[in-house]
Motif scaffolding. Structure first.
Motif, PDB file in Angstrom:
ATOM      1  N   GLY B  57       0.805  -1.214   0.000  1.00  0.00           N
ATOM      2  CA  GLY B  57       0.000   0.000   0.000  1.00  0.00           C
ATOM      3  C   GLY B  57       0.842   1.270   0.000  1.00  0.00           C
ATOM      4  O   GLY B  57       0.385   2.330   0.412  1.00  0.00           O
ATOM      5  N   GLY B  58       2.073   1.174  -0.454  1.00  0.00           N
ATOM      6  CA  GLY B  58       2.962   2.345  -0.497  1.00  0.00           C
ATOM      7  C   GLY B  58       3.840   2.430   0.735  1.00  0.00           C
ATOM      8  O   GLY B  58       3.584   1.764   1.738  1.00  0.00           O
ATOM      9  N   GLY B  59       4.883   3.229   0.640  1.00  0.00           N
ATOM     10  CA  GLY B  59       5.817   3.361   1.756  1.00  0.00           C
ATOM     11  C   GLY B  59       6.994   4.220   1.352  1.00  0.00           C
ATOM     12  O   GLY B  59       6.810   5.195   0.612  1.00  0.00           O
ATOM     13  N   THR B  60       8.187   3.825   1.825  1.00  0.00           N
ATOM     14  CA  THR B  60       9.364   4.628   1.501  1.00  0.00           C
ATOM     15  C   THR B  60      10.524   3.734   1.059  1.00  0.00           C
ATOM     16  O   THR B  60      10.574   2.555   1.388  1.00  0.00           O
ATOM     17  N   ALA B  61      11.449   4.344   0.317  1.00  0.00           N
ATOM     18  CA  ALA B  61      12.701   3.681  -0.037  1.00  0.00           C
ATOM     19  C   ALA B  61      13.818   4.584   0.457  1.00  0.00           C
ATOM     20  O   ALA B  61      13.854   5.762   0.116  1.00  0.00           O
ATOM     21  N   THR B  62      14.713   4.029   1.288  1.00  0.00           N
ATOM     22  CA  THR B  62      15.842   4.817   1.789  1.00  0.00           C
ATOM     23  C   THR B  62      17.135   4.297   1.191  1.00  0.00           C
ATOM     24  O   THR B  62      17.486   3.136   1.370  1.00  0.00           O
ATOM     25  N   LEU B  63      17.818   5.169   0.458  1.00  0.00           N
ATOM     26  CA  LEU B  63      19.091   4.783  -0.165  1.00  0.00           C
ATOM     27  C   LEU B  63      20.233   5.132   0.782  1.00  0.00           C
ATOM     28  O   LEU B  63      20.230   6.223   1.366  1.00  0.00           O
ATOM     29  N   GLU B  64      21.176   4.229   0.915  1.00  0.00           N
ATOM     30  CA  GLU B  64      22.331   4.492   1.768  1.00  0.00           C
ATOM     31  C   GLU B  64      23.619   4.089   1.062  1.00  0.00           C
ATOM     32  O   GLU B  64      23.735   2.970   0.571  1.00  0.00           O
ATOM     33  N   LEU B  65      24.569   5.010   1.047  1.00  0.00           N
ATOM     34  CA  LEU B  65      25.899   4.707   0.520  1.00  0.00           C
ATOM     35  C   LEU B  65      26.722   4.253   1.709  1.00  0.00           C
ATOM     36  O   LEU B  65      26.888   5.014   2.667  1.00  0.00           O
ATOM     37  N   ILE B  66      27.207   3.010   1.698  1.00  0.00           N
ATOM     38  CA  ILE B  66      27.915   2.535   2.877  1.00  0.00           C
ATOM     39  C   ILE B  66      29.380   2.230   2.590  1.00  0.00           C
ATOM     40  O   ILE B  66      29.755   1.807   1.502  1.00  0.00           O
ATOM     41  N   VAL B  67      30.181   2.491   3.607  1.00  0.00           N
ATOM     42  CA  VAL B  67      31.623   2.269   3.499  1.00  0.00           C
ATOM     43  C   VAL B  67      32.024   1.354   4.643  1.00  0.00           C
ATOM     44  O   VAL B  67      31.775   1.659   5.804  1.00  0.00           O
ATOM     45  N   GLU B  68      32.614   0.195   4.301  1.00  0.00           N
ATOM     46  CA  GLU B  68      33.049  -0.735   5.334  1.00  0.00           C
ATOM     47  C   GLU B  68      34.473  -1.145   5.002  1.00  0.00           C
ATOM     48  O   GLU B  68      34.691  -1.969   4.133  1.00  0.00           O
ATOM     49  N   GLY B  69      35.428  -0.512   5.692  1.00  0.00           N
ATOM     50  CA  GLY B  69      36.828  -0.750   5.344  1.00  0.00           C
ATOM     51  C   GLY B  69      37.046  -0.302   3.915  1.00  0.00           C
ATOM     52  O   GLY B  69      36.636   0.789   3.535  1.00  0.00           O
ATOM     53  N   PRO B  70      37.663  -1.159   3.092  1.00  0.00           N
ATOM     54  CA  PRO B  70      37.913  -0.769   1.709  1.00  0.00           C
ATOM     55  C   PRO B  70      36.683  -0.965   0.822  1.00  0.00           C
ATOM     56  O   PRO B  70      36.679  -0.554  -0.324  1.00  0.00           O
ATOM     57  N   ARG B  71      35.652  -1.607   1.381  1.00  0.00           N
ATOM     58  CA  ARG B  71      34.483  -1.921   0.560  1.00  0.00           C
ATOM     59  C   ARG B  71      33.507  -0.747   0.503  1.00  0.00           C
ATOM     60  O   ARG B  71      33.291  -0.058   1.483  1.00  0.00           O
ATOM     61  N   ARG B  72      32.898  -0.564  -0.669  1.00  0.00           N
ATOM     62  CA  ARG B  72      31.824   0.408  -0.787  1.00  0.00           C
ATOM     63  C   ARG B  72      30.596  -0.330  -1.285  1.00  0.00           C
ATOM     64  O   ARG B  72      30.695  -1.240  -2.085  1.00  0.00           O
ATOM     65  N   GLY B  73      29.482   0.089  -0.768  1.00  0.00           N
ATOM     66  CA  GLY B  73      28.274  -0.597  -1.175  1.00  0.00           C
ATOM     67  C   GLY B  73      27.096   0.344  -1.217  1.00  0.00           C
ATOM     68  O   GLY B  73      27.161   1.489  -0.777  1.00  0.00           O
ATOM     69  N   LEU B  74      26.023  -0.179  -1.774  1.00  0.00           N
ATOM     70  CA  LEU B  74      24.789   0.592  -1.845  1.00  0.00           C
ATOM     71  C   LEU B  74      23.695  -0.254  -1.210  1.00  0.00           C
ATOM     72  O   LEU B  74      23.560  -1.445  -1.520  1.00  0.00           O
ATOM     73  N   ARG B  75      22.971   0.368  -0.277  1.00  0.00           N
ATOM     74  CA  ARG B  75      21.908  -0.359   0.404  1.00  0.00           C
ATOM     75  C   ARG B  75      20.610   0.407   0.198  1.00  0.00           C
ATOM     76  O   ARG B  75      20.600   1.638   0.238  1.00  0.00           O
ATOM     77  N   VAL B  76      19.527  -0.315  -0.032  1.00  0.00           N
ATOM     78  CA  VAL B  76      18.228   0.340  -0.121  1.00  0.00           C
ATOM     79  C   VAL B  76      17.284  -0.363   0.851  1.00  0.00           C
ATOM     80  O   VAL B  76      17.184  -1.588   0.869  1.00  0.00           O
ATOM     81  N   VAL B  77      16.641   0.439   1.695  1.00  0.00           N
ATOM     82  CA  VAL B  77      15.700  -0.085   2.690  1.00  0.00           C
ATOM     83  C   VAL B  77      14.284   0.304   2.262  1.00  0.00           C
ATOM     84  O   VAL B  77      13.991   1.484   2.091  1.00  0.00           O
ATOM     85  N   PHE B  78      13.438  -0.706   2.074  1.00  0.00           N
ATOM     86  CA  PHE B  78      12.050  -0.453   1.694  1.00  0.00           C
ATOM     87  C   PHE B  78      11.157  -0.726   2.897  1.00  0.00           C
ATOM     88  O   PHE B  78      11.250  -1.791   3.507  1.00  0.00           O
ATOM     89  N   GLU B  79      10.317   0.233   3.240  1.00  0.00           N
ATOM     90  CA  GLU B  79       9.438   0.044   4.391  1.00  0.00           C
ATOM     91  C   GLU B  79       8.005   0.412   4.037  1.00  0.00           C
ATOM     92  O   GLU B  79       7.762   1.428   3.378  1.00  0.00           O
TER      93      GLU B  79
END
Lengths: 132, 134, 288
Positions: B57-79
């Motif tokens: 029924g709709g909600g939100t998407a939260t984008l997060e640029l994450i850095v863990e040591g040398p790794r970079r990643g992209l996380r998206v949280v849907f609620e």
């Protein structure tokens, strides 16, 4: 509102998807294309997706549906120009689009449709046994 | 995991799915993803975003640029605060669908990302977290 | 630390420049093995420039703050030296020796200069130690990074080398695969093949696995995915060079290659590809 134009080229219909498709647009294309096939009596449908940078399961299903519906209406569908990254992703997603014919570009797609819907004068050898 | 940057987008209509796709694409490029990795992440986000609208029924998407040591990643949280999913295992099965799709949404999206997390409570809502590393 | 003590190091660097350079060079040359990778002239040039920059940087105050803007050029130069030594295969200690070997000559000068004043001597010695520790660490960090870059580049080159996509004929590509296929490598193979299909407009791609010793479930699935992705783009794949034991494995693993055209040898696959593109006659003509 966006609209995806459908061009008629002799007995083919050509659709080139240039916009980032949302679901309503995909449904609308499906409706309009099937209407146009039956209206024009087209023998083939070419869908150029070379500008699409993603195909998710919804768009994939729409493409498969169009091909299936077109076949019922006696028209062959060829999807052309799928990008490598899109193809790899679709396979990973589990969507293999069985029953959908594909070609690298519009040219090759046209050639495929022409060989699939032969005119009477250039029937290939395979049909030689049949009398005209 | 340190979050370098985050942004939240609304998910109300089919057009919002397109906005989420475009945002994920931009962020994935910034995170240095290859074209194939970008495409996988955008496609996964598209699947989940559609689920959030159609079933949550709709909600939100939260984008997060994450850095863990040398790794970079992209996380998206849907609620969403929708009806929730009674049987998550079943929902993750290919070709299972309560709607009119191919039923590849959740399971397919899971295969396109490195980390996939889903939690849901009936009557309260669903939260899906997808992460892809460079 | 006061401005007066801060001024000692740049002053010594300036007034003793020639002596420092000579002594420092001597230190460096004894540290290096004979037949070293670097010439004395080059070393002298580097050392002279570094002394100059260090003197300018310390003159601006903040003697031990090597992250300060005034140290910008010192960092740049030290970075260049470390990086080039890293790329030339110097060991980490050989690389760090550059800056660390300046310690002894400089400390000797400081002692001569401030011999009578124990307090100032202690303060100045301490800040000089701090400065050189930081410069040494910085050197090692840059060195480490440059080595990592080398490794990364080599890995990339190896991957690209091991996956050559060649054109056999108009519209026919071949990918001769050699060695074990892991998932990272298969992804690169897959991407470069599909990319070449788009670039060349090839209708058929032959994946030859004569050089692949074994096939596990994952590899077989990767192959299958490549074939499927190519089909989605509008190209056909032929897999050739399947060894008998691999054929057995594939069947035992229950991988369905049913929809894929397979041929025993690359030659058979090529012949089939020519037939499929309708070019058989043309191809065989020169032989007739």
């Amino acid at each position: 509102m966006d609209r995806i134009p459908i061009l008629k080229l002799r007995d083919l219909l050509l659709v080139s998807i240039q916009v980032d498709m949302h679901d309503r647009l995909a449904m609308q294309l499906q409706d309009e294309l099937t209407a146009k096939i039956s209206e024009t009596g087209a023998r083939g449908v070419l869908i150029d997706i070379s500008s699409l940078d993603i195909v998710d399961s919804f768009i994939g299903r729409m493409i498969a549906n169009i091909a299936a519906m077109a076949r019922v209406l006696d028209a062959e569908t060829v999807v052309v120009g799928m990008q490598p990254a899109v193809a790899i992703t679709l396979v990973e997603l589990g969507l293999n689009l069985p029953g959908v014919r594909t070609a690298l570009n519009v040219d090759k797609g046209m050639a495929l449709l022409e060989s699939a819907t032969p005119d009477v004068e250039d029937l290939p050898d395979a049909d030689a046994g049949r009398t005209e | 995991m340190p979050v370098a940057r985050s942004d939240t987008l609304e998910l109300r209509s089919a057009a919002d799915v397109v906005s989420v796709r475009q945002a994920v694409r931009t962020w994935a490029i910034e995170a240095g993803f290859s074209l194939v990795d970008q495409t996988k992440m955008v496609t996964a986000a598209s699947e989940i975003a559609r689920n959030t609208i159609d079933y949550g029924g709709g909600g939100t998407a939260t984008l997060e640029l994450i850095v863990e040591g040398p790794r970079r990643g992209l996380r998206v949280v849907f609620e969403d605060t929708g009806p929730g999913i009674p049987d998550i295992q079943q929902a993750l099965t290919d070709h299972f669908t309560t709607g009119n799709g191919l039923g590849l949404g959740l399971g397919g999206a899971k295969r396109l990302v490195n980390d996939f997390n889903i939690s849901s409570r009936v009557g309260e809502g669903t939260r899906v977290v997808i992460t892809r590393w460079k | 630390m006061s401005a007066a003590t801060d001024a000692v190091i740049p002053r010594i660097l300036k007034t003793n420049e020639a002596e420092l350079l000579d002594e420092w060079l001597k230190e460096q040359l004894t540290a290096f093995r004979p037949g070293s990778k670097i010439s004395e002239t080059e070393l002298r040039g580097q050392s002279k420039e570094f002394l100059n920059l260090l003197q300018q940087a310390t003159q601006a105050g903040h003697v031990t703050d090597i992250q300060a803007p005034s140290f910008g050029r010192v960092r740049d130069m030290l970075g260049d030296v470390s990086r080039s030594r890293g790329l030339q295969g110097f060991s980490p200690s050989e690389t760090a020796t550059f800056v660390l070997s300046l310690k002894r000559p400089l400390f000797a000068r400081i002692r001569t200069e401030l011999g009578g004043d124990a307090d100032t001597l202690a303060t100045v010695t301490w800040s000089a130690t701090e400065l050189f520790d930081k410069l040494g660490l910085y050197t090692t960090e840059v060195y480490q990074k440059s080595r990592e870059e080398v490794i990364k580049r080599q890995q990339q080159e190896l991957l690209e080398l091991s996956t050559p996509v060649v054109k056999l004929w108009d519209g026919i590509l071949a990918l001769p695969m050699i060695g074990t296929l892991d998932s990272a490598r298969t992804q690169i193979v897959m991407e470069s093949l599909l990319q070449r299909i788009v670039e060349t407009g090839a209708d058929i791609a032959i994946i030859d696995i004569t050089g692949v010793p074994t096939v596990d479930t994952l590899t077989a699935q990767h192959l299958l995915k490549t074939v499927t992705a190519a089909r989605l783009m509008g190209a056909d794949c032929i897999i050739s060079g399947i060894r008998p034991q691999i054929a057995q494995t594939i069947v035992h693993l229950g991988v369905d290659l049913g929809a894929v055209i397979t041929k025993a040898t690359l030659a058979d696959a090529f012949r089939r590809a020519l037939e499929m593109t309708g070019q058989r006659q043309r191809a065989l003509k020169p032989r007739a």
